[in-house]
Write an enzyme that holds these catalytic residues in place. Structure first.
Site, mmCIF file in Angstrom:
data_model
loop_
_atom_site.group_PDB
_atom_site.id
_atom_site.type_symbol
_atom_site.label_atom_id
_atom_site.label_comp_id
_atom_site.label_asym_id
_atom_site.label_seq_id
_atom_site.Cartn_x
_atom_site.Cartn_y
_atom_site.Cartn_z
ATOM 1 C CB VAL A 26 3.894 0.465 4.288
ATOM 2 C CG1 VAL A 26 2.577 0.273 5.351
ATOM 3 C CG2 VAL A 26 4.546 1.327 4.832
ATOM 4 N N GLY A 76 10.806 1.730 4.332
ATOM 5 C CA GLY A 76 10.696 0.654 3.857
ATOM 6 C C GLY A 76 9.156 0.481 3.116
ATOM 7 C CB ILE A 92 -0.938 0.056 1.336
ATOM 8 C CG1 ILE A 92 -0.237 -0.437 2.431
ATOM 9 C CG2 ILE A 92 -2.292 -0.742 1.198
ATOM 10 C CD1 ILE A 92 -0.892 -0.104 3.555
ATOM 11 N N GLY A 93 2.007 0.971 0.223
ATOM 12 C CA GLY A 93 2.854 2.418 -0.001
ATOM 13 C C GLY A 93 4.257 1.979 0.191
ATOM 14 N N GLY A 103 6.820 3.673 2.387
ATOM 15 C CA GLY A 103 7.228 4.395 3.522
ATOM 16 C C GLY A 103 8.506 5.039 3.684
ATOM 17 N N GLY A 104 8.728 5.880 4.611
ATOM 18 C CA GLY A 104 10.188 6.511 4.697
ATOM 19 C C GLY A 104 11.284 5.401 4.505
ATOM 20 C CG ASP A 109 10.690 12.772 7.850
ATOM 21 O OD1 ASP A 109 10.657 13.965 7.280
ATOM 22 O OD2 ASP A 109 10.634 11.892 7.394
ATOM 23 C CE LYS A 125 8.776 1.932 8.502
ATOM 24 N NZ LYS A 125 8.636 3.494 9.066
#
Ligand SMILES: *[C@@H]1O[C@H](CO)[C@@H](O)[C@H](O)[C@H]1NC(C)=O
Ligand SMILES: *[C@@H]1O[C@H](CO)[C@@H](O)[C@H](O)[C@H]1NC(C)=O
Ligand SMILES: *[C@@H]1O[C@H](CO)[C@@H](O)[C@H](O)[C@H]1NC(C)=O
Length: 982
Positions: A674, A672, A666-667, A669-670, A802, A688
């Site tokens: 997800v 790794g 689904i994404g 991430g910063g 962040d 993640k």
């Protein structure tokens, strides 16, 4: 004889058995145990009613069997302190409860502990005002820093504590008060910590009586006036911290007598005059005087300081050259003298010991070349000398420094090529070299510097081709090569730089077609290829981009301008291409239908044929890929996993491992990928997956948390940071971590699943949705509360580092949660909340200006980033949009718009209905305060929460925007000379 012996023996035997069993004391301790029973600790397991108190962990008794010391600091204690009973312990002389989570008020029965010599209640969550403790006149050590108490502090109680050696009252929100006169009488003090406790007024000259002081910390207050000359009496002073106050005037004559001083920080004040007194402080290890109004030359003596490792003098009005031997003696770490009027050459030997990490000399008038010695300085992380008058050839090794995150040499007169050494610059994220006279070809090896995010080489004399493999720079977000002498084609591979948002190659001699692959760049929003010799048709694929700037003018393009690009926003984008035709734009010749048709038919046939070929070729490949994916799954399961759970688990290890597959992604991430794990229990989780190896392309290297990479990979450090932080946090506005699983190769973090994705997605992505103002406001308040919890609600403040809209996730009710703690940093107790060796962290557009330098990164840096998020909520714009102009972000853009009410109203997102615009302006005002350039002018997140709650649209309070303090501050900010972006 033997009877005497045995009775003596018996005597001692009984004495030792009964030595610590005074039953009153025992009852008191058991009561203490009861009131702290909720604590998650096992220190009390030895505290049993039948036991011997001398075996109680943390308890010391005296020879008469009475309790003498209670030492329970750092034991994860929660609950309230029964001081009424504790202070009935007749012989108690030490009471130590620091670094726990105790709450409730500190009751006045504390005053009954009259024998106390040592009292530590610091670093807890007490509330209410602190009671008078004037009976505790035996105290030697008093630690009340960061207790949580507020109100008026009973300064008078200190009057008779004549034995006091250590006094620590900082980090409390006391009622504002002047420097307490009681303190200057405590002439045995050697440790005085009064930072960040709302002190105002001047420093009394009596401070000169405290001749035993080795540490004096008064930072982060509102202390004004001059530094008294009497401070020169403090011959033993080792550390003097005065930063972030309102001090004025010069360093007093006699300051030079502080002969033991090693650490001196008076940054962010209004000091003026020269540094001549500092030239005598030859034991200095760190000297930080940034953000003042100091003038004159840097004393030549600094070049002889044998211990100096950090020198930070940025943003002053210093003139003249730097001592050339500066930094050559000790293990020098960094210099930051940016934004001054310094001249002469760069001192050549600051990296003599091979330890230097930061060289910041931007915006001065330095001349000469970059000394060759820095080409061998392998420890350098940040090299910034932009905006000077430097000349000569950049030493080849500089391009390939293995740890360098940023090379900023823009706006000088450098010559020569970028050499192939750049292949070694594996950590290089940002290269700013615009406005120089660099020449030669761009080396093919540049594509091996795979951490690149930003490359700016505009206004130089670079020639030759752009490396064909540039597409290997997968993290590249901005590539600016305009106004050079580049020739040859635009590499087709650019289409695989999937993070590219800004591409400018204008003003070169590029030929050939515009690669249609550019149309597949998902985040491209500015494309300028004007003023080249590009030919052929405009690829139709460009129509699928959502470009804010498109400039293809002055080329040799032919054929039809795609219909969907013939819109008003792109007016002028195609001018100067005589071969172009259009059906709709009047200024172009009309296209002749026929020729196009035949071409299209031809293309169609070509595509069909190609399609068939691809199908045939790809069958085995797909099969192969499928198979590999399977193998990959199996290998995950075969590994052995170390599972740590932080909440009750409703799933099995296997279920989680099964979910790690492509279709659940689904994404990214910063740190790794997800995945969504829809489990048999019916509940969804987000997982993640972080690889522990360095080889995977992960987070931008410029985000590295520490400049020195230890043995462990950066990624696993991020992982540890995240687990450490999240496992202990519980707040409705912070994402829940359920468990962590680690194996040799990778790690998994299992979070709650957030069905509405991130705020960034909802505001800016292709599937953005209409967020009404009430929802936006609720998100703002919720997220600010999450952040407030991090800054103020936890044992130690946590700096997220962040904060951005893509790290604010939304649950099914659109309630926000702060996520991604990969960069979070827990403030260490002893550095007063500052971190002076900070390298860049965070994401472009959200990074507070102080990250650009070396001083103090604090909670206020998160406040800045959060201000940017508020601006996104109000304007609906991204932090960086081409419409803001070259090198401008949303903060600069907004500050250019707040001069009139009309233009302020114009920046509010047009999707916000008129009735809510005033509320939006209120939030905007908070956002502007949050993004003040100087950290100390920014509010704490706690007051941000309050301001946002006051802007609640449901209250229907409408106040016209008027020229109050905040607008004045905005204006002041605007008038500040334009500053470099970090
Ligand atoms: C403790 O102090 C209070 C007043 O501060 C006093 O009333 C009380 O008697 C004292 N208790 C003991 C046990 O000394
Ligand atoms: C703050 O208090 C702790 C004990 O709670 C002490 O160890 C520490 O030194 C204090 N910090 C300063 C700067 O005085
Ligand atoms: C300090 O001592 C003096 C003299 O013994 C006394 O008068 C005064 O009340 C004491 N102050 C406090 C706050 O107890």
């Amino acid at each position: 004889m033997s009877t005497a012996n045995s009775s003596l023996f018996l005597f001692f035997f009984f004495f030792s058995i009964f030595s610590c069993i005074k039953s009153d004391d025992l009852q008191i301790l058991l009561k203490l145990k009861t009131s702290l029973q909720e604590s998650n600790t096992d220190v009390f397991s030895s505290w049993v009613s039948s036991g011997n108190m001398s075996n109680f962990m943390g308890i010391t008794c005296n020879s008469d069997g009475f309790v003498k010391e209670i030492e329970l600091s750092n034991q994860k204690l929660t609950g309230t302190l029964p001081l009424d009973s504790i202070c009935q312990l007749q012989s108690l002389d030490k009471l130590s409860f620091g670094f726990n989570s105790l709450h409730g008020s500190v009751s006045e029965e504390l005053n009954n502990c009259t024998k106390l010599q040592y009292l530590d209640l610091g670093n807890n969550f007490f509330s209410g005002a602190f009671p008078s403790i004037s009976y505790l006149s035996e105290l030697r050590f008093l630690y009340l820093n960061n207790t949580g108490v507020s109100g008026v502090f009973p300064w008078k109680s200190l009057e008779n504590m004549t034995y006091l050696v250590s006094l620590s009252l900082g980090d409390n929100s006391f009622h504002p008060a002047p420097f307490p006169n009681e303190v200057v009488k405590l002439n045995k003090l050697n440790w005085l910590y009064l930072a960040n406790c709302s002190m105002e007024g001047g420093i009394p000259s009596g401070v000169g009586n405290l001749t035993e002081l080795i540490n004096l910390e008064l930072s982060d207050n509102n202390i004004s006036g001059e530094i008294p000359a009497e401070i020169g009496n403090l011959k033993k002073l080792w550390q003097l911290e005065l930063y972030n106050n309102l001090l004025t005037g010069k360093l007093p004559v006699g300051f030079r007598n502080l002969s033991s001083l090693e650490n001196f920080d008076a940054s962010t004040n209004k000091l003026e005059g020269d540094l001549s007194e500092v030239g005598f402080l030859s034991n200095l290890v760190t000297l930080q005087l940034c953000e003042n109004q100091l003038s004159g030359e840097v004393p030549a003596e600094l070049g002889k300081f044998q211990k100096l490792v950090n020198l930070s003098l940025y943003t002053n009005q210093l003139t003249g050259p730097l001592p050339q031997e500066l930094g050559s003696w000790a293990k020098f770490d960094f210099i930051d003298v940016s934004e001054n009027l310094l001249t002469g050459p760069i001192p050549p030997t600051m990296c003599k010991r091979g330890t230097m990490r930061g060289l910041f000399m931007l915006q001065n008038k330095f001349t000469g070349e970059i000394p060759a010695s820095y080409a061998n300085c392998l420890t350098i992380v940040r090299f910034r000398v932009s905006n000077n008058s430097l000349t000569g050839i950049v030493p080849a090794g500089i391009w390939g420094l293995p740890k360098v995150n940023i090379i900023d040499i823009a706006m000088n007169q450098f010559e020569g090529p970028i050499t192939k050494d750049i292949e070694n610059a594996k950590a290089l994220g940002q290269l700013f070299a615009g406005n120089n006279r660099l020449s030669g070809e761009l080396p093919e090896e540049i594509t091996q510097a795979t951490s690149f995010v930003q490359i700016e080489l505009y206004n130089n004399q670079l020639s030759g081709k752009i490396p064909a493999s540039i597409g290997e720079l997968k993290q590249l977000s901005s590539l600016k090569l305009q106004n050079n002498r580049l020739s040859g084609p635009i590499p087709v591979s650019l289409g695989s730089c999937s993070s590219l948002s800004d591409l400018n190659m204008a003003g070169n001699s590029l030929t050939g077609p515009i690669p249609s692959t550019l149309g597949s760049l998902p985040t491209l929003n500015s494309l300028n290829l004007s003023d080249n010799a590009l030919s052929d048709e405009i690829p139709r694929s460009l129509a699928s981009l959502k470009l804010v700037i498109l400039d293809l003018s002055k080329n040799r393009l032919t054929g039809q301008i795609p219909e969907s690009l013939s819109i008003e926003a792109y007016n002028g984008s195609f001018d100067g291409n005589p071969g172009l035709c259009s059906q709709t734009i009047g200024s172009f010749k009309r296209c002749s239908r026929d020729s196009r048709m035949s071409k299209e038919v031809f293309t169609l046939i070509l595509f069909l044929a190609l399609g068939l070929m691809i199908l045939l070729v790809s069958l085995p490949i797909c099969f192969y890929l499928k198979k590999r994916e399977k193998d990959h799954d199996r290998s995950l399961k075969e590994e052995s996993w170390d599972v740590k759970s932080f909440r009750e688990l409703m799933f099995s290890e296997d279920e989680i491992l099964d979910s790690i597959k492509q279709e659940n992604l689904i994404g990214k991430g910063g740190s790794g990928n997800v995945y969504r794990a829809a489990l048999s229990s019916g509940k969804d989780f987000a997982v993640k997956h972080i690889w522990n190896t360095d080889t995977t392309t992960g987070r931008k290297k410029i985000k590295s948390t520490t400049p020195i990479l230890g043995k462990r990979s950066e990624k696993s450090k991020e992982y540890d940071a995240e687990v450490l932080t999240l496992s202990s946090i519980r707040h409705v506005n912070v994402v829940k971590l359920y468990c962590s699983m680690t194996s040799e190769d990778s790690s998994l973090l299992v979070y709650e699943y957030m069905p509405n994705g991130s705020l960034w997605d909802r505001l800016h992505s292709s599937n953005k949705m209409e967020l009404d103002w009430e929802t936006r406001h609720e998100i703002a308040v919720g997220a600010s509360k999450g952040l407030e919890y991090l800054h103020h609600g936890y044992e130690r403040p946590i700096i997220h580092r962040d904060v951005k809209s893509s790290n604010i996730l939304l649950d099914e009710f659109m309630k926000p949660r702060i996520a991604d703690f990969g960069l979070a940093k827990i403030v260490q107790a002893n550095n007063g909340g500052k971190d002076s060796t900070q390298v860049i962290a965070g994401t472009l557009g959200y990074i507070a200006p102080e990250y650009g330098y070396t001083c103090k990164v604090s909670e206020k840096s998160d406040v800045y980033s959060f201000g940017v998020v508020l601006m996104e909520l109000v304007t609906g714009k991204r932090p960086i949009e081409p419409e803001f102009g070259e090198n401008k972000d949303i903060v600069n853009w907004i500050s250019s718009k707040i001069n009139s009410r009309k233009s302020v109203m114009s920046i509010v997102d047009s999707r916000i209905p008129e009735v809510f615009k005033e509320d939006a302006i209120k939030v905007l005002r908070t956002a502007i305060l949050c993004t003040a350039r100087q950290p100390n002018l920014r509010p704490t997140i706690r007051s941000v929460v309050q301001m946002l709650e006051e802007a609640d649209p449901c209250k229907l309070v409408r106040i016209a925007i008027n020229k109050d303090d905040s607008t004045k501050k905005m204006e002041a900010k605007e008038n500040e000379k334009t500053n470099l972006d970090p």
